[in-house]
Design a protein around this motif. Structure first.
Motif, PDB file in Angstrom:
ATOM      1  N   LEU A 148      70.874  73.802  50.671  1.00  0.00           N
ATOM      2  CA  LEU A 148      70.143  73.848  51.690  1.00  0.00           C
ATOM      3  C   LEU A 148      69.448  72.236  51.821  1.00  0.00           C
ATOM      4  O   LEU A 148      69.679  71.622  52.906  1.00  0.00           O
ATOM      5  CB  LEU A 148      68.821  74.680  51.785  1.00  0.00           C
ATOM      6  N   LYS A 204      72.619  80.403  59.326  1.00  0.00           N
ATOM      7  CA  LYS A 204      71.245  80.022  59.335  1.00  0.00           C
ATOM      8  C   LYS A 204      71.036  78.815  58.037  1.00  0.00           C
ATOM      9  O   LYS A 204      70.208  78.107  58.293  1.00  0.00           O
ATOM     10  CB  LYS A 204      70.264  81.276  58.920  1.00  0.00           C
ATOM     11  N   ALA A 205      72.290  78.950  57.259  1.00  0.00           N
ATOM     12  CA  ALA A 205      72.140  77.820  56.238  1.00  0.00           C
ATOM     13  C   ALA A 205      72.619  76.569  56.822  1.00  0.00           C
ATOM     14  O   ALA A 205      72.622  75.417  56.433  1.00  0.00           O
ATOM     15  CB  ALA A 205      73.162  78.242  55.071  1.00  0.00           C
ATOM     16  N   ALA A 236      68.842  75.984  59.624  1.00  0.00           N
ATOM     17  CA  ALA A 236      67.740  75.670  59.132  1.00  0.00           C
ATOM     18  C   ALA A 236      67.761  74.019  58.622  1.00  0.00           C
ATOM     19  O   ALA A 236      66.742  73.493  58.855  1.00  0.00           O
ATOM     20  CB  ALA A 236      67.294  76.515  58.116  1.00  0.00           C
ATOM     21  N   PHE A 272      64.642  78.925  56.647  1.00  0.00           N
ATOM     22  CA  PHE A 272      65.717  79.569  56.336  1.00  0.00           C
ATOM     23  C   PHE A 272      65.483  81.162  56.383  1.00  0.00           C
ATOM     24  O   PHE A 272      66.187  81.929  56.918  1.00  0.00           O
ATOM     25  CB  PHE A 272      66.296  79.186  55.110  1.00  0.00           C
TER      26      PHE A 272
END
Ligand code: ZN
Ligand code: CA
Length: 377
Positions: A357, A110-111, A114, A11
């Motif tokens: 995440l 990107k959360a 990843a 991440f």
């Protein structure tokens, strides 16, 4: 099974590559290398030739390892961030990741990206059963879903999928969104010296003011909104302004209400122009169409079953915001949006927790498990 350190490291690596829309090449190259190293089949399309910019959409496939009828699915996220993240410094407080406040973090998106990659790593490591899984990582989402519209999803053999690109809670899903129309308005008045001959001029600014002051804007109904977002015009303080450009929008879950609102806005511009003897040029675009996915469709069932299996709510949501899911649905591939842990997006307070995440990766894994189960029904 989810490796939290590996996930958080990935991440951060993704966030630390500057990738505003149309300048995602470095981020795409990093993503490509990551997915190739995992042994996936990886390729790029030729979106850049269509939309400009220096990068293409990145597509990867993990081929099914089970026999029988398991639906082919995709997980999708976007590379680009709403603004540059040059000089990003990531800070962590109480298990939550932030920027230092000078830039956005770039958790959007990107959360989503990843955890989707971490889920594939866990599947590979543990040899978990799965159907065909595609990763569709798009470019230029923030400037009008351009990458997703350019992506030829209809050429992939995919049944349905998930865009990991909205706010919490993890385990909730967007199944209904708005139609979003945009107006680009140019008002043509007549220039004149403001001191010597004001009566020879027609003020485009006055026309704009008259029109906008009469417009219903803001929240029009429970699921309908309108906004005049940009205005520019005039040339000098001593000249009656000859031209004003305006951008406006309307959104609703009901396309008929968008049509009504747009008609109302156009009418007010035209009436004001007539009143002052100006002319108005209006360009009307359907930015994207909305969608509504029924509760009993496989794409929703697999998601809700997965969320509930993990003790999450499985709540089905409506939003007036757009995402790449609008483009994929418009092209005929049933797609819903997964809530991720990203909060305060598009601001310098943007953040995401480690826990969310990890839970996103767990949710992706469980969705894959549910598709395998659904294939056995
Ligand atoms: Zn996003
Ligand atoms: Ca965004």
């Amino acid at each position: 099974m989810v490796n939290e350190e590996r996930l958080v490291t990935l991440f951060k690596e993704l966030c630390l590559i500057n990738a505003p829309a149309l300048v995602e090449a470095e981020s795409v190259a990093f993503g490509r290398k990551t997915l190739e190293t995992m042994g996936l089949e990886v390729w790029e399309d030729n979106a850049s030739s269509e939309i400009g910019g220096n990068a293409n959409n990145l597509i990867a496939k993990l081929a099914s390892n089970v026999s029988g009828q398991v639906p082919s699915i995709f997980f999708s996220a976007h590379f680009d961030t709403v603004e540059p993240t040059e000089g990003l410094v990531i800070q962590e407080r109480d298990g939550v990741l932030y920027s230092d406040g000078n830039t956005i973090l770039g958790a959007d998106d990107k959360a989503g990206m990843a955890p989707a990659i971490e889920a594939i790593r866990v599947i590979q490591e543990n040899d978990l059963p799965h159907g065909d899984i595609f990763l569709l990582f798009s470019v230029a989402e923030e400037i009008g879903l351009k990458g997703a519209f350019a992506l030829k999803i209809e050429e992939l053999d995919v049944d349905f999928g998930y865009v990991l690109d909205t706010g919490p809670p993890v385990g909730s899903f967007v199944v209904r969104t708005a139609t979003h129309d945009v107006l680009e308005v140019t008002i043509h008045g007549k220039p004149a010296h403001a001191g010597k001959d004001p009566e020879k001029g027609v003020s485009a600014i006055q026309v704009a003011a008259e029109a906008i002051s009469k417009m219903k804007l803001g929240r029009i109904g429970p699921e309908t909104t309108a906004n005049v977002g940009l205005i520019s015009g005039g040339s000098a303080n001593n000249v009656v302004p000859a031209e004003v450009k305006i951008m406006a929008e309307a959104r609703s879950t009901d396309p008929a209400e968008v049509d009504d609102q747009i008609e109302h806005m156009v009418m007010e511009f035209e009436a004001a122009a007539r009143k002052f003897g100006a002319t108005v040029e209006i360009r009307h675009d359907r930015h994207y169409g909305g969608y509504q996915i029924a509760d009993d469709t496989p794409v929703v069932r697999c998601a809700v079953n997965a969320a509930k299996a993990l003790g999450m709510s499985g709540e089905l949501r409506t939003t007036l915001g757009g995402s790449d899911a609008n483009a994929f649905n418009q092209k005929g591939t049933p797609t819903i949006v997964m809530g991720t842990g990203m909060e305060q997006i598009h601001t310098h307070d943007e953040h995401v927790s480690r826990k969310d995440l990890v839970n996103m990766a767990r949710l992706c894994l469980e969705v894959v498990a549910q598709t395998v189960l659904s294939g056995r029904d």
